[in-house]
Design a protein around this motif. Structure first.
Motif, PDB file in Angstrom:
ATOM      1  N   UNK A 188       0.837  -1.198   0.000  1.00  0.00           N
ATOM      2  CA  UNK A 188       0.000   0.000   0.000  1.00  0.00           C
ATOM      3  C   UNK A 188       0.874   1.250   0.000  1.00  0.00           C
ATOM      4  N   UNK A 247       0.439   5.376   1.000  1.00  0.00           N
ATOM      5  CA  UNK A 247      -0.370   6.409   1.640  1.00  0.00           C
ATOM      6  C   UNK A 247       0.406   7.719   1.588  1.00  0.00           C
ATOM      7  N   UNK A 272       0.791  11.382   3.855  1.00  0.00           N
ATOM      8  CA  UNK A 272       0.459  12.019   5.117  1.00  0.00           C
ATOM      9  C   UNK A 272       0.925  13.465   5.111  1.00  0.00           C
ATOM     10  N   UNK A 309      -3.943  12.444   9.385  1.00  0.00           N
ATOM     11  CA  UNK A 309      -3.760  11.003   9.276  1.00  0.00           C
ATOM     12  C   UNK A 309      -3.366  10.619   7.866  1.00  0.00           C
ATOM     13  N   UNK A 310      -2.735   9.463   7.700  1.00  0.00           N
ATOM     14  CA  UNK A 310      -2.371   9.014   6.350  1.00  0.00           C
ATOM     15  C   UNK A 310      -3.610   8.866   5.471  1.00  0.00           C
ATOM     16  N   UNK A 340      -4.990   7.108   1.882  1.00  0.00           N
ATOM     17  CA  UNK A 340      -4.733   6.011   0.949  1.00  0.00           C
ATOM     18  C   UNK A 340      -4.510   6.524  -0.466  1.00  0.00           C
ATOM     19  N   UNK A 373      -3.202   0.403  -3.781  1.00  0.00           N
ATOM     20  CA  UNK A 373      -2.993  -0.895  -3.146  1.00  0.00           C
ATOM     21  C   UNK A 373      -2.678  -1.923  -4.233  1.00  0.00           C
ATOM     22  N   UNK A 399      -7.899   4.019  -6.324  1.00  0.00           N
ATOM     23  CA  UNK A 399      -8.900   5.077  -6.199  1.00  0.00           C
ATOM     24  C   UNK A 399      -8.390   6.300  -5.448  1.00  0.00           C
ATOM     25  N   UNK A 430       4.098   7.302   2.660  1.00  0.00           N
ATOM     26  CA  UNK A 430       4.273   6.086   3.450  1.00  0.00           C
ATOM     27  C   UNK A 430       3.931   4.854   2.631  1.00  0.00           C
ATOM     28  N   UNK A 455      -1.331  -4.279   8.532  1.00  0.00           N
ATOM     29  CA  UNK A 455      -0.458  -3.496   7.663  1.00  0.00           C
ATOM     30  C   UNK A 455       0.688  -2.927   8.486  1.00  0.00           C
ATOM     31  N   UNK A 463       3.982  -0.424   8.424  1.00  0.00           N
ATOM     32  CA  UNK A 463       4.435   0.749   7.698  1.00  0.00           C
ATOM     33  C   UNK A 463       5.945   0.907   7.714  1.00  0.00           C
ATOM     34  N   UNK A 464       6.455   1.512   6.648  1.00  0.00           N
ATOM     35  CA  UNK A 464       7.841   1.938   6.605  1.00  0.00           C
ATOM     36  C   UNK A 464       7.979   3.316   7.235  1.00  0.00           C
ATOM     37  N   UNK A 515      -2.895   2.815  15.601  1.00  0.00           N
ATOM     38  CA  UNK A 515      -1.481   3.002  15.312  1.00  0.00           C
ATOM     39  C   UNK A 515      -0.916   4.093  16.213  1.00  0.00           C
ATOM     40  N   UNK A 526       7.304   6.188  10.873  1.00  0.00           N
ATOM     41  CA  UNK A 526       6.058   5.696  10.309  1.00  0.00           C
ATOM     42  C   UNK A 526       5.133   5.202  11.415  1.00  0.00           C
ATOM     43  N   UNK A 527       3.836   5.084  11.118  1.00  0.00           N
ATOM     44  CA  UNK A 527       2.895   4.555  12.117  1.00  0.00           C
ATOM     45  C   UNK A 527       3.237   3.112  12.466  1.00  0.00           C
ATOM     46  N   UNK A 564      -3.488   7.141  16.017  1.00  0.00           N
ATOM     47  CA  UNK A 564      -4.472   7.140  14.935  1.00  0.00           C
ATOM     48  C   UNK A 564      -5.336   5.892  15.019  1.00  0.00           C
ATOM     49  N   UNK A 591      -7.779  -0.988   1.972  1.00  0.00           N
ATOM     50  CA  UNK A 591      -7.225   0.323   2.295  1.00  0.00           C
ATOM     51  C   UNK A 591      -7.706   0.756   3.676  1.00  0.00           C
ATOM     52  N   UNK A 592      -6.794   1.349   4.437  1.00  0.00           N
ATOM     53  CA  UNK A 592      -7.128   1.864   5.750  1.00  0.00           C
ATOM     54  C   UNK A 592      -7.631   3.291   5.616  1.00  0.00           C
ATOM     55  N   UNK A 599      -8.070   6.436   7.916  1.00  0.00           N
ATOM     56  CA  UNK A 599      -7.544   6.883   9.195  1.00  0.00           C
ATOM     57  C   UNK A 599      -8.359   8.033   9.790  1.00  0.00           C
ATOM     58  N   UNK A 600      -8.388   8.067  11.114  1.00  0.00           N
ATOM     59  CA  UNK A 600      -8.888   9.240  11.806  1.00  0.00           C
ATOM     60  C   UNK A 600      -7.863  10.372  11.734  1.00  0.00           C
ATOM     61  N   UNK A 601      -8.222  11.510  12.320  1.00  0.00           N
ATOM     62  CA  UNK A 601      -7.389  12.700  12.192  1.00  0.00           C
ATOM     63  C   UNK A 601      -6.202  12.700  13.146  1.00  0.00           C
ATOM     64  N   UNK A 602      -6.196  11.797  14.116  1.00  0.00           N
ATOM     65  CA  UNK A 602      -5.072  11.701  15.037  1.00  0.00           C
ATOM     66  C   UNK A 602      -5.318  12.409  16.361  1.00  0.00           C
TER      67      UNK A 602
END
Lengths: 112, 115
Positions: free
Chosen positions: A33, A35, A37, A42-43, A45, A48, A58, A91, A101, A103-104, B36, B43-44, B89, B102-103, B105-108
């Motif tokens: 995936x 993303x 940020x 928040x990240x 999308x 994928x 999308x 990301x 998932x 993340x890097x 996360x 990264x998260x 998050x 696909x995730x 996410x909330x705003x944090x």
């Protein structure tokens, strides 16, 4: 390696230039995936991959953004004609059979 | 309908206290809800996740409470420590072929734990 790696860690470019961002997923993970940020958010999308194919693109904001994963492992996110609004942390995450998932560290892209 | 709303935006807790962060979603098709933790410049990192077939999941000091009828879930951090200071998050997704989708996410929530 043990985790997802991304290169470069930082990329500074000028408006209008082309950039490539690379992601090495966790070995054996078939899902990958991308993303984006922005600061304080928040990240979001982008795209994928399941194996070599893009299962869901999308989230790509426009046709300047493109990603490939030709051998089902490493992926490259390509951005043409960069704009200042493209500045963000990009990301990458990968997933195995558990659905989780990982993340890097991200690539911080700055477009001047 | 794809949104995940997270609150509060920031939270200050004393060492040893309980930190509580809340999230709400609209899409009833979501079936995977991870939390996360993200430190500056990193990264998260996945903390804990829950599926909607259980109402609570606990891992160490971290607990997710899930209310399917209210479409809400929350993270509780017990005995909060200064090292927990980070941005948290929540996220939601629809699992596809056991690989996850696909995730969203909330705003944090920026958590600060005071010593």
């Amino acid at each position: 390696g043990a985790g997802v790696s991304q290169t470069p860690s930082n990329k500074v470019t000028e408006k209008g230039k082309y950039v490539e961002l690379r992601c090495d997923p966790i070995s054996g993970h078939t899902a990958l995936y991308w993303y984006r940020q922005s600061l304080g958010q928040g990240p979001e999308f982008l795209i994928y991959f399941q194996g070599t194919g893009a299962a869901d693109d999308s989230g790509l904001p426009n046709d300047r953004f493109f990603a490939v994963r030709p051998e089902g492992s490493v992926s490259t996110l390509k951005i043409q004609r960069t704009e200042r609004g493209d500045s963000a942390v990009y990301l990458c995450a990968s997933s195995g059979g558990s659905g989780e998932q990982f993340f890097g560290p991200g690539t911080r892209l700055t477009v001047l | 309908q794809q949104q995940v709303k997270q609150s509060p935006q920031s939270l200050i807790v004393q060492k040893g206290g309980i930190s509580i962060i809340n999230c709400a979603y609209e899409n009833t098709a979501f079936d995977y809800f991870p939390w996360y933790q993200q430190f500056p410049g990193k990264g998260p990192a996945l903390l804990i996740a829950i599926r909607p077939d259980v109402s609570e999941k606990k891992e160490g000091r971290f607990t997710i409470s899930f209310n399917k009828s209210a479409k809400q879930f929350s993270l509780h951090i017990m005995d909060s420590q200064p090292g927990d200071s980070a941005t948290y998050f929540c996220a939601a997704s629809i699992v596809i072929y056991n690989q996850g989708g696909k995730l969203i996410f909330g705003q944090g929530t920026e958590l600060s734990v005071k010593p």
